[in-house]
Design a protein around this motif. Sequence first.
Motif, PDB file in Angstrom:
ATOM      1  N   UNK A  70     -49.266 -66.115   4.201  1.00 46.69           N
ATOM      2  CA  UNK A  70     -50.188 -67.143   3.716  1.00 46.69           C
ATOM      3  C   UNK A  70     -51.601 -66.569   3.722  1.00 46.69           C
ATOM      4  N   UNK A  71     -52.400 -67.012   2.744  1.00 47.18           N
ATOM      5  CA  UNK A  71     -53.760 -66.501   2.680  1.00 47.18           C
ATOM      6  C   UNK A  71     -54.672 -67.395   1.875  1.00 47.18           C
ATOM      7  N   UNK A  72     -55.896 -66.900   1.660  1.00 45.38           N
ATOM      8  CA  UNK A  72     -56.934 -67.645   0.949  1.00 45.38           C
ATOM      9  C   UNK A  72     -57.563 -66.748  -0.103  1.00 45.38           C
ATOM     10  N   UNK A  73     -57.829 -67.323  -1.275  1.00 45.57           N
ATOM     11  CA  UNK A  73     -58.462 -66.571  -2.360  1.00 45.57           C
ATOM     12  C   UNK A  73     -59.940 -66.383  -2.034  1.00 45.57           C
ATOM     13  N   UNK A  74     -60.412 -65.137  -2.175  1.00 46.56           N
ATOM     14  CA  UNK A  74     -61.804 -64.818  -1.881  1.00 46.56           C
ATOM     15  C   UNK A  74     -62.386 -63.991  -3.023  1.00 46.56           C
ATOM     16  N   UNK A  75     -63.706 -63.934  -3.071  1.00 46.50           N
ATOM     17  CA  UNK A  75     -64.378 -63.078  -4.051  1.00 46.50           C
ATOM     18  C   UNK A  75     -64.295 -61.633  -3.595  1.00 46.50           C
ATOM     19  N   UNK A  76     -64.000 -60.734  -4.532  1.00 45.78           N
ATOM     20  CA  UNK A  76     -64.008 -59.313  -4.196  1.00 45.78           C
ATOM     21  C   UNK A  76     -65.447 -58.795  -4.136  1.00 45.78           C
ATOM     22  N   UNK A 235     -54.373 -62.033   3.535  1.00 49.68           N
ATOM     23  CA  UNK A 235     -53.224 -62.659   4.180  1.00 49.68           C
ATOM     24  C   UNK A 235     -53.012 -62.023   5.546  1.00 49.68           C
ATOM     25  N   UNK A 236     -52.251 -62.726   6.388  1.00 43.05           N
ATOM     26  CA  UNK A 236     -51.928 -62.245   7.730  1.00 43.05           C
ATOM     27  C   UNK A 236     -50.454 -61.856   7.777  1.00 43.05           C
ATOM     28  N   UNK A 237     -50.185 -60.636   8.234  1.00 39.48           N
ATOM     29  CA  UNK A 237     -48.829 -60.089   8.258  1.00 39.48           C
ATOM     30  C   UNK A 237     -48.491 -59.678   9.691  1.00 39.48           C
ATOM     31  N   UNK A 238     -47.280 -60.005  10.193  1.00 40.74           N
ATOM     32  CA  UNK A 238     -46.889 -59.548  11.535  1.00 40.74           C
ATOM     33  C   UNK A 238     -46.945 -58.025  11.642  1.00 40.74           C
ATOM     34  N   UNK A 286     -54.276 -58.169   5.657  1.00 39.96           N
ATOM     35  CA  UNK A 286     -53.941 -57.358   4.474  1.00 39.96           C
ATOM     36  C   UNK A 286     -54.683 -57.929   3.275  1.00 39.96           C
ATOM     37  N   UNK A 287     -55.300 -57.035   2.479  1.00 37.47           N
ATOM     38  CA  UNK A 287     -56.072 -57.445   1.306  1.00 37.47           C
ATOM     39  C   UNK A 287     -55.254 -57.184   0.047  1.00 37.47           C
ATOM     40  N   UNK A 288     -55.108 -58.225  -0.768  1.00 43.47           N
ATOM     41  CA  UNK A 288     -54.387 -58.155  -2.040  1.00 43.47           C
ATOM     42  C   UNK A 288     -55.397 -58.312  -3.170  1.00 43.47           C
ATOM     43  N   UNK A 302     -53.319 -66.839 -18.913  1.00 50.26           N
ATOM     44  CA  UNK A 302     -52.790 -67.108 -17.580  1.00 50.26           C
ATOM     45  C   UNK A 302     -53.671 -68.140 -16.877  1.00 50.26           C
ATOM     46  N   UNK A 303     -53.089 -69.004 -16.039  1.00 52.35           N
ATOM     47  CA  UNK A 303     -53.906 -70.000 -15.326  1.00 52.35           C
ATOM     48  C   UNK A 303     -55.004 -69.339 -14.498  1.00 52.35           C
ATOM     49  N   UNK A 304     -56.139 -69.978 -14.429  1.00 53.08           N
ATOM     50  CA  UNK A 304     -57.271 -69.436 -13.682  1.00 53.08           C
ATOM     51  C   UNK A 304     -57.046 -69.605 -12.185  1.00 53.08           C
ATOM     52  N   UNK A 305     -57.379 -68.569 -11.445  1.00 49.93           N
ATOM     53  CA  UNK A 305     -57.308 -68.610  -9.984  1.00 49.93           C
ATOM     54  C   UNK A 305     -58.605 -69.197  -9.438  1.00 49.93           C
ATOM     55  N   UNK A 306     -58.498 -70.076  -8.461  1.00 52.30           N
ATOM     56  CA  UNK A 306     -59.660 -70.748  -7.899  1.00 52.30           C
ATOM     57  C   UNK A 306     -60.017 -70.151  -6.546  1.00 52.30           C
ATOM     58  N   UNK A 307     -61.293 -69.939  -6.348  1.00 54.69           N
ATOM     59  CA  UNK A 307     -61.772 -69.432  -5.063  1.00 54.69           C
ATOM     60  C   UNK A 307     -61.466 -70.433  -3.956  1.00 54.69           C
ATOM     61  N   UNK A 308     -61.161 -69.911  -2.764  1.00 49.45           N
ATOM     62  CA  UNK A 308     -60.873 -70.695  -1.560  1.00 49.45           C
ATOM     63  C   UNK A 308     -59.547 -71.445  -1.643  1.00 49.45           C
ATOM     64  N   UNK A 309     -58.748 -71.185  -2.672  1.00 47.96           N
ATOM     65  CA  UNK A 309     -57.433 -71.822  -2.780  1.00 47.96           C
ATOM     66  C   UNK A 309     -56.499 -71.214  -1.738  1.00 47.96           C
ATOM     67  N   UNK A 310     -55.639 -72.058  -1.146  1.00 52.26           N
ATOM     68  CA  UNK A 310     -54.632 -71.574  -0.190  1.00 52.26           C
ATOM     69  C   UNK A 310     -53.379 -71.198  -0.968  1.00 52.26           C
ATOM     70  N   UNK A 311     -52.918 -69.980  -0.735  1.00 54.98           N
ATOM     71  CA  UNK A 311     -51.802 -69.452  -1.517  1.00 54.98           C
ATOM     72  C   UNK A 311     -50.747 -68.841  -0.604  1.00 54.98           C
TER      73      UNK A 311
END
Length: 394
Positions: A70-76, A235-238, A286-288, A302-311
């Motif tokens: 699980x993670x959050x969309x951020x600005x690069x 995102x956070x990975x074990x 981990x950075x995607x 393609x649908x637009x990705x929104x900043x701060x969205x939980x994915x």
Amino acid sequence: MKRIASQTSLGVTLLKIILPVCLIALGVTGFWYYKSKVVKFKRNPAVKTAPVVDIMKVNPSRVTAQIRAMGTVQADREVVIKSQVAGTVIQVAPEFVQGGLIRKGQLMVRIDPADYALAVNKAQSALAQAQADFEIEKGRQQIAREELKLMSMMSPNEVQETSLVLRKPQLEQAGAAVASAQSDLETARLDLERTRIIAPFHALVRSKEVDAGAMTAAQGALATLVDVTCYQVEVQVPLDRLDRIRVHETNGSPVRIRSLYAGREWDGRVVRTTGAVTEQSRMAGVIIRVDDPLGLGSAKGRPAMLLDDHVEALIEGQVFDNVFSLPRTLIREDSSLWIYKDGRLEIRKVAPVWIENDRVFIQSELSPGDLVVCSDLSAPVSGMAVTLALGESR
């Protein structure tokens, strides 16, 4: 009369003795009678039966490890645009609004350039004056050199030639004034150019601080811009799964990203780690990277990705060859599998190479065609006899 009374007393005594004896005898006789009439059952010896079990035949396959995170969309890349000069905002682009898209090189804000244009004119005049003074000083130096030559010819004593006599310091001073005036002109021109605020990259206006008619000071914030050529998802990975992920700037593990609220999906890749472990969950960051997150370029439509969205991110990890995929419920408490072999139960220790949701993957402890027992047994013992359920085949 005494004799009759004596006989009566004797009869009563005999009755008290004989009646209980008769009742006891009658009871004993009835007991033996009914006992002789009871039906006797003959018990046969118990026959041992083998437990009936269901089985599953397993064969190896090629499997790609899937890591869910699980993670959050951020600005690069996100920058705060500030004014380098002070003045009144006289123009803003129509796209210069919160959520607006600005093209690279597009004029966003214009500050009143009148004062800075006057400063350029003044600096040009100062430079022209300094250049004229420099030329005049060059002429004076030439005159001083000629005068020194004449004095040497007329005087019997040799006239000493010095830098002061030749006006070299004065010429250097005039040259320095020209250089200073040139610098002042460049500064004035640069300030004039800075009245036009240009977008440094293709950007989304995340927030704006000024509008037409507003006064802005030097180093005053104008807007916050986000680069729309790519976003990133953290995102956070074990830690025990981090080694299964390929981290590379251009060839990282592919990732499928899905919004938890909108159901939209995007493709990305793992480019780097944060280099740290979270304090509470002790998981690795981990950075995607997601290219063209708004679908403006190659991913148009393609649908637009929104900043701060939980994915939710589904990361494709290491590929395993020749592994056996089994339901997780078949792994017993002691990390073993129950194997059906020639009518007997075999308890075999296993070490899964990968566990994913409700599946486990085993690589070295099984052979193609092994029959894994799916049924539960109350008291399993290695070597005990088991029977296949109807319809099961080897």
